[in-house]
Enzyme design. Sequence first.
Site, PDB file in Angstrom:
ATOM      1  N   ASP A 449       3.874   9.659  -6.671  1.00 17.47           N
ATOM      2  CA  ASP A 449       2.823   8.666  -6.511  1.00 17.47           C
ATOM      3  C   ASP A 449       1.596   9.048  -7.346  1.00 17.47           C
ATOM      4  O   ASP A 449       1.479  10.172  -7.829  1.00 17.47           O
ATOM      5  CB  ASP A 449       2.441   8.556  -5.034  1.00 17.47           C
ATOM      6  CG  ASP A 449       2.047   7.137  -4.646  1.00 17.47           C
ATOM      7  OD1 ASP A 449       1.659   6.356  -5.534  1.00 17.47           O
ATOM      8  OD2 ASP A 449       2.114   6.810  -3.445  1.00 17.47           O
ATOM      9  N   ASP A 519       3.628  -2.567  -4.472  1.00 22.16           N
ATOM     10  CA  ASP A 519       3.602  -2.387  -3.018  1.00 22.16           C
ATOM     11  C   ASP A 519       3.737  -3.724  -2.301  1.00 22.16           C
ATOM     12  O   ASP A 519       3.919  -3.756  -1.085  1.00 22.16           O
ATOM     13  CB  ASP A 519       2.290  -1.716  -2.593  1.00 22.16           C
ATOM     14  CG  ASP A 519       2.260  -0.239  -2.922  1.00 22.16           C
ATOM     15  OD1 ASP A 519       3.335   0.365  -3.050  1.00 22.16           O
ATOM     16  OD2 ASP A 519       1.158   0.326  -3.049  1.00 22.16           O
TER      17      ASP A 519
END
Length: 697
Positions: A449, A519
Amino acid sequence: MAIQTIDGKVFGLHTKNTTYILSINEEGLVENLYWGKKITSIEDFAGVLGHNPTINVQGGQLYREECSSFGGMRFKETSLKVTFADGVRDFRYVVEKTDISGEHLEIVLTDIYYPFAIHLHYEVYEEEDIIRKWRVAENRGKEPILLERIYSAEYGLPGDGWKTVNYKGRWGAEFCAHSDTVQAGKQVYESLYGLTAHTVNPVFLIHKDASETRGDVYFGALEYSGNFKTVVEPVNTGYLNILMGISDTDFAWTLKGGESFETPAVCAGYSAEGFQTMTHILHSFCTRHIMPEELAGKPLPMLYNSWYSTTFDVRCEEQVELAKRAAKMGVELFVVDDGWFEGRVDDTAALGDWYVDKEKFPNGLQELIREVNNLGMKFGLWIEPEMTNKKSKLFMEHPDWIYQYDTREVLMGRNQYELDMSNPEVVDYLIEIFDNLLKENNIEYIKWDMNRYAAEMGSRNRNQSQWKELWYRNTQGVYRLIRELRARHPHVEFEACASGGGRVDYGAMRYFDEYWPSDNTDALDRLYMQQWYSYFYPIKYMRAWLTDDFGMDQRKIPLQFSMYCAMCGSLGIGTDLNKTSDEKLDELAGYIALYKEIREVIQLGKLYRLNSFTDGDIHAVQYVKDKKSVVFAFLDHERYGDSYFHIYLRGLKPDKKYRVKLKEQEEEKSGAFLMNMGIPVILKGDYDSVLIQLEED
């Protein structure tokens, strides 16, 4: 031959279907004469002018140059800006030499006065219809030379009225396409975030009213994950100039005597048959030449990520129970997300302290990993290597390891500071700590990430004169980290979590096995995003999850619609299994079993975008591999009682028969019928969807 020449003055670069012609013209400048459909006889280009004579215009402004330089009667955006030690700021060159070696052409340009050279590199991928360009700047003297701008590639297209397409996005709305007709001024696509980011992408797509299956399309993608810039400019002498490379905003690089600087490459091509062929060219090229070879030709495993079940409250015994439920669904890879490491109770602490939390995992990760492996699944883990928190042991011990200015408070981004990845000591630390983590545990997948953009680009570890180099050096530090971890652990699957930071590009693709593009898992939003994502990026690299209504729009979408949307890519599940009934678990298991039957076709097959919500009532995509094909069709809302649609397939063999399975019905039709007469489908109400499977007899 892939590369031909006439007396070292005219060069023909040939792929299977295209030709790119270079010429050293009467002024000694390297220019592009032609780019388009294949012309094998390069002798025809002898004496051909690559420009239109224009009143009161001279020099480089006239030509579709391969390496335009600031100054020298040029008033367009140029691809090179260099300052010599005495303050002179233009590059006037002669062609020193040309060299053809197999499918590689090098043209060396040397300044007429200073000991400075630019090496233009061309690499021809004949079967894939791709030509890679990059440059090397070389200081052959002793005095320092300052590079203020050095793009990787320059292209010219004759005429006007061209349209340019790129993305117009943000977090949660990535890969929203935007088109402009370029008539005047400049169209600039640039990232200043320190990495690719979500807004625009390091690609170019130029066309004139092309469609999926018709029209001329010119395209390219930059192999770079840092600040980039693409400039599309209609020049006043009758052509479109395209520049692509490292952003020159806040960039400078000092070449000391004997040093060189190599740019990232641009992979570019031409399609005479619209966007579909462009996509097939790029997807094939990526699979053969960009993706890490360990997994390039293999479908990705079906994963479950436990984040939405536990968030930061990760406990070994609870993860074991989730793993048992995931295994019942047929999951092959169980992933623990954020919250597994020491001191990590929320997003304000512990980034950089990559040690297993003994309270959450008293016996280390091995206990959970053994349980997961015994259930027949691989084990994966989340990390965010490039960041630290103020409340972390790493920051307290090494406050100089972040980007900062001594006279300014460091701004927080998502409660994080960005580690100085230009500092070799920082990268060495991260290599060691993650190497140990992977050696000590049977981890077969890493979710990487990145949730903060660059801001204060100052470093206590480098002289201030080098601070404009930090953006580039940071990207190289990230590459070194992932490159070293892959070399030491080639069995590990690495995912770039690109909705953190948006690192979707051809540079990252060399080191990662897949992307998490957004997302936003709202199925309707994702269909739009997935459509435009697929123009440049392979379907296998598009992780798509089913979650519990986590979208930007709070829509209530039926499970089948959401699952079929996620099955259009590399499927993952992120639902809260603590709240999932046994009945729904069984239903999900059925979808997962079905996906496993067809995933090789989806992830590794050719993609055909049949219909789109952007220009019609339904959305339909088709995948073809060998003798099998899979089609998904979606309706968002029924209008005026119209529920009957024809879907016209592509990529089939006209003279072959295909067994067609639609819901519970099977019939046999010829490829010609399916492509020209089409398949009738009925889609009703809100968010209806259908799956069609075909197999050649």
